[in-house]
Design an enzyme around this catalytic site. Structure first.
Site, PDB file in Angstrom:
ATOM      1  N   ASP A   1       3.369   9.422  -0.573  1.00  0.00           N
ATOM      2  CA  ASP A   1       2.155   8.702  -0.167  1.00  0.00           C
ATOM      3  C   ASP A   1       1.865   7.610  -1.193  1.00  0.00           C
ATOM      4  O   ASP A   1       1.906   7.872  -2.396  1.00  0.00           O
ATOM      5  CB  ASP A   1       0.977   9.702  -0.142  1.00  0.00           C
ATOM      6  CG  ASP A   1      -0.070   9.345   0.885  1.00  0.00           C
ATOM      7  OD1 ASP A   1      -0.206   8.160   1.205  1.00  0.00           O
ATOM      8  OD2 ASP A   1      -0.758  10.274   1.366  1.00  0.00           O
TER       9      ASP A   1
ATOM     10  N   HIS B   1       0.814  -1.216   0.000  1.00  0.00           N
ATOM     11  CA  HIS B   1       0.000   0.000   0.000  1.00  0.00           C
ATOM     12  C   HIS B   1       0.848   1.266   0.000  1.00  0.00           C
ATOM     13  O   HIS B   1       0.334   2.353  -0.245  1.00  0.00           O
ATOM     14  CB  HIS B   1      -0.920   0.006   1.229  1.00  0.00           C
ATOM     15  CG  HIS B   1      -1.998  -1.042   1.156  1.00  0.00           C
ATOM     16  ND1 HIS B   1      -3.325  -0.742   0.934  1.00  0.00           N
ATOM     17  CD2 HIS B   1      -1.937  -2.393   1.246  1.00  0.00           C
ATOM     18  CE1 HIS B   1      -4.036  -1.856   0.911  1.00  0.00           C
ATOM     19  NE2 HIS B   1      -3.213  -2.882   1.097  1.00  0.00           N
TER      20      HIS B   1
HETATM   21  P1  ADP Z   1      -3.223   6.432   5.199  1.00  0.00           P
HETATM   22  O1  ADP Z   1      -3.647   5.098   4.754  1.00  0.00           O
HETATM   23  O2  ADP Z   1      -1.756   6.692   5.081  1.00  0.00           O
HETATM   24  O3  ADP Z   1      -3.725   6.792   6.560  1.00  0.00           O
HETATM   25  P2  ADP Z   1      -5.167   7.421   3.257  1.00  0.00           P
HETATM   26  O4  ADP Z   1      -5.484   8.816   2.844  1.00  0.00           O
HETATM   27  O5  ADP Z   1      -4.984   6.474   2.131  1.00  0.00           O
HETATM   28  O6  ADP Z   1      -3.888   7.497   4.193  1.00  0.00           O
HETATM   29  O7  ADP Z   1      -6.321   6.847   4.162  1.00  0.00           O
HETATM   30  C1  ADP Z   1      -6.732   7.495   5.346  1.00  0.00           C
HETATM   31  C2  ADP Z   1      -8.108   6.957   5.734  1.00  0.00           C
HETATM   32  O8  ADP Z   1      -8.393   7.347   7.074  1.00  0.00           O
HETATM   33  C3  ADP Z   1      -9.211   7.506   4.856  1.00  0.00           C
HETATM   34  O9  ADP Z   1     -10.088   6.464   4.511  1.00  0.00           O
HETATM   35  C4  ADP Z   1      -9.888   8.547   5.732  1.00  0.00           C
HETATM   36  O10 ADP Z   1     -11.275   8.663   5.502  1.00  0.00           O
HETATM   37  C5  ADP Z   1      -9.641   8.043   7.125  1.00  0.00           C
HETATM   38  N1  ADP Z   1      -9.500   9.170   8.071  1.00  0.00           N
HETATM   39  C6  ADP Z   1      -8.498  10.034   8.109  1.00  0.00           C
HETATM   40  N2  ADP Z   1      -8.691  10.956   9.069  1.00  0.00           N
HETATM   41  C7  ADP Z   1      -9.861  10.654   9.666  1.00  0.00           C
HETATM   42  C8  ADP Z   1     -10.605  11.219  10.750  1.00  0.00           C
HETATM   43  N3  ADP Z   1     -10.182  12.272  11.476  1.00  0.00           N
HETATM   44  N4  ADP Z   1     -11.755  10.623  11.080  1.00  0.00           N
HETATM   45  C9  ADP Z   1     -12.179   9.538  10.397  1.00  0.00           C
HETATM   46  N5  ADP Z   1     -11.514   8.971   9.392  1.00  0.00           N
HETATM   47  C10 ADP Z   1     -10.361   9.506   9.020  1.00  0.00           C
HETATM   48  C1  G6P Z   2      -1.229   3.073   6.165  1.00  0.00           C
HETATM   49  C2  G6P Z   2      -0.558   1.720   5.997  1.00  0.00           C
HETATM   50  C3  G6P Z   2      -1.417   0.632   6.627  1.00  0.00           C
HETATM   51  C4  G6P Z   2      -1.722   0.992   8.075  1.00  0.00           C
HETATM   52  C5  G6P Z   2      -2.355   2.377   8.159  1.00  0.00           C
HETATM   53  C6  G6P Z   2      -2.629   2.829   9.590  1.00  0.00           C
HETATM   54  O1  G6P Z   2      -2.403   3.063   5.461  1.00  0.00           O
HETATM   55  O2  G6P Z   2      -0.343   1.473   4.619  1.00  0.00           O
HETATM   56  O3  G6P Z   2      -0.762  -0.607   6.571  1.00  0.00           O
HETATM   57  O4  G6P Z   2      -2.589   0.041   8.649  1.00  0.00           O
HETATM   58  O5  G6P Z   2      -1.497   3.321   7.549  1.00  0.00           O
HETATM   59  O6  G6P Z   2      -1.475   2.724  10.368  1.00  0.00           O
HETATM   60  P1  G6P Z   2      -1.397   1.795  11.654  1.00  0.00           P
HETATM   61  O7  G6P Z   2       0.034   1.808  12.037  1.00  0.00           O
HETATM   62  O8  G6P Z   2      -2.312   2.436  12.640  1.00  0.00           O
HETATM   63  O9  G6P Z   2      -1.890   0.432  11.262  1.00  0.00           O
END
Ligand code: ADP
Ligand code: G6P
Length: 500
Positions: A384, A171
């Site tokens: 990212d 990912h």
């Molecule tokens: P990462 O996987 O690195 O966290 P992404 O942008 O791909 O980054 O995914 C983040 C996910 O977390 C999204 O589905 C988003 O809706 C969710 N998210 C992020 N911040 C919040 C928040 N404050 N409350 C609820 N959901 C959140």
């Molecule tokens: C990114 C990573 C995931 C991970 C998520 C949240 O999306 O690609 O593998 O699960 O961040 O991070 P955490 O350490 O809370 O699992």
């Protein structure tokens, strides 16, 4: 669906996290991050098994197991918990996963702590996950391992069950050779990836970085690459396929929820509470890869240089707490508190506070309401894998659409470059200009850009992604290359051979 084999998803995190409530009872909270958001609807639709860690160190055979098993009917799939001790969480999760692989793969080599104990903990815990998979799978299942925390799972599963069908999806970005070279365990990590039948990456750039690393650091692997994001690696008697599979979201679910009456009501409430100002929205886990300080600095620049924005716009920044035991995350938290305080201290007036900073997870309905009302979605990642927030923001534009300002370093930029306003987040002056441009963009141009992006996000949604990956992995009725050609992603193919 290309196959009715049972799907076993294996990821470090289960889609739920165990917590104790105020009365000391176990409860389940949704997990955070893009992996969980993306895969939960897949298993709900398809059924199957999800093997993962419930998010805290717990004793085996506790009351929590019943709580975890309880939600099956509602979810439509089974959960198999992998229990970790506190030492394992420290060495495997905070250590190798999040203080070695995460920073290295995100161009932050200086944040790496190459402690050999972390490596041994990583292998031990990967072995634990492999044992759980071996105990719960048959040769008819398809085992799909997710992300950097579990690269070694296939190799360890195959030690016991050679004939399993195994896929892997990364990912996060895959680094270029000069960066990957720093990893003391680079050879074993690459070899472990080649134990899968199919290895998937988010973008062509990641795929090519991986192929370049195999070429540079492993001998005896013959690689052939085809157009359209496919490669085949001859490893002894086996062929391993590798491809670019940009992950999507459940577009329909976000779009429909954004358009419904309850969201509209909630949006009006929130908008009234926010003083009816135009909203620039940021939504992120607390992570140094998300460019949060750069975002605040760019906004501060915009307020300084364009006084007409003052008392007119606000930045709503949602931040979900994440990996709180890693020092870099703690430092970032303090830096953000300070920056928000500085901007608000300098520019607030009676009735107008420029930055609304919420450090917590929000319910889906509130998140969707905020996406819908935001005039600008702002994504400033320094690096990212994909960034699903960018896609969620677009899916929720159901009224007069807003504009997406997107970092060119997010994987999403390779699919959304025709509609988004691309920025280099390090260039805070340019980002400030682009913010102003986004706020002033005529409706007709916003609509054209948003429709272009929505089309891609709707077509290449999470179900397209799963189908594409499984068609190739299982190759049923078709050879893998042919199956891949049926699903060519909408992607910028101009990525250079390696990301140097
Ligand atoms: P990462 O996987 O690195 O966290 P992404 O942008 O791909 O980054 O995914 C983040 C996910 O977390 C999204 O589905 C988003 O809706 C969710 N998210 C992020 N911040 C919040 C928040 N404050 N409350 C609820 N959901 C959140
Ligand atoms: C990114 C990573 C995931 C991970 C998520 C949240 O999306 O690609 O593998 O699960 O961040 O991070 P955490 O350490 O809370 O699992």
């Amino acid at each position: 669906m290309p196959s009715n084999r049972r799907l076993i998803v294996v990821s470090n995190r289960l889609p739920v996290v165990l917590r104790k409530d105020d009365d000391d009872h176990w409860i389940l909270k949704p997990g955070s991050g893009g992996l969980v958001t993306a895969l939960a609807p897949v298993l709900s639709h398809r059924g199957g098994l999800w093997v993962g860690w419930p998010g805290i160190a717990v004793e085996p055979d506790g009351e929590w197991e019943k709580v975890l098993a309880g939600g099956f009917r509602q979810r439509g799939y089974d959960l198999v918990p992998v229990v970790l001790s506190e030492d394992e969480v420290d060495g495997f999760y905070y250590g190798f996963s999040n203080s070695v692989l995460w920073p290295l793969f995100h161009d932050e080599a200086n944040a790496c702590n190459f402690d050999p104990d972390f490596w041994y903990a990583y292998l031990e815990v990967n072995r634990k996950f492999a044992a759980a998979v071996v105990a719960h799978s048959t040769r008819d299942d398809f085992i799909w391992v997710q992300d950097y925390q579990l690269i070694h799972a296939a190799e360890l599963i195959r030690e016991q069950q050679e004939d399993r069908r195994l896929g892997f999806f990364l990912h996060i970005p895959f680094p270029p050779p000069d960066l990957f070279q720093r990893l003391p365990w680079r050879g074993p990590v690459l070899a472990a990836l080649l134990a899968y039948d199919l290895v998937g990456f988010q973008t062509l750039r990641d795929l090519r970085n991986f192929l370049a690393c195999v070429h540079r650091f492993l001998g005896g692997v013959e690689v052939s690459e085809e157009p359209g994001g496919v490669a085949h690696l001859r490893v002894g008697e086996r062929t391993v396929h590798a491809g670019a599979f940009p992950i999507g979201i459940d577009y329909r679910e976000f779009h429909d929820m954004a358009a419904d009456d309850e969201t509209e009501r909630r949006m009006r409430e929130l908008s009234a509470r926010l003083g009816g100002h135009e909203v620039i929205l940021g939504v992120d886990r607390l992570d140094y890869t998300k460019g949060l300080p750069e975002r605040l600095l760019a906004y501060e620049h915009a307020l300084r240089r364009f006084p007409e924005l003052r008392e007119k716009v606000i930045l709503v920044q949602l931040v979900v707490p994440s990996r709180e035991n890693v020092p870099e995350y703690q430092e970032l938290k303090s830096e953000l508190d300070e920056l928000v305080g500085r901007i608000n201290g300098k520019y607030s007036t009676a009735g107008w506070v420029p930055v609304h900073y919420l450090y917590r997870s929000l319910p889906r309905r509130d998140l969707v309401a905020l996406y819908r009302m935001a005039r600008v979605g702002l994504v400033t990642s320094i690096k990212d894998g994909m960034n699903l927030v960018a896609k969620e923001y677009c899916a929720c534009q159901v009224d007069e659409p807003g504009a997406l300002v997107l970092s060119e370093f997010a994987g999403a930029a390779s699919q959304l470059s025709d509609g988004a306003l691309l920025i280099n987040p390090h260039d805070v002056e340019h980002t400030a200009d682009v913010l102003k441009q986004a706020l002033e963009m005529p409706l007709v141009e916003r609509r054209r850009r948003m429709e272009t992006m929505q089309k891609v996000i709707a077509e290449q949604d999470i179900f397209w992604w799963v189908e594409r990956f499984l068609s190739v992995a299982l190759g049923e009725g078709k050879e893998a290359p042919e199956a891949l050609r049926d699903f060519v992603p909408r992607m910028d193919t101009s990525a250079s051979w390696v990301d140097v």
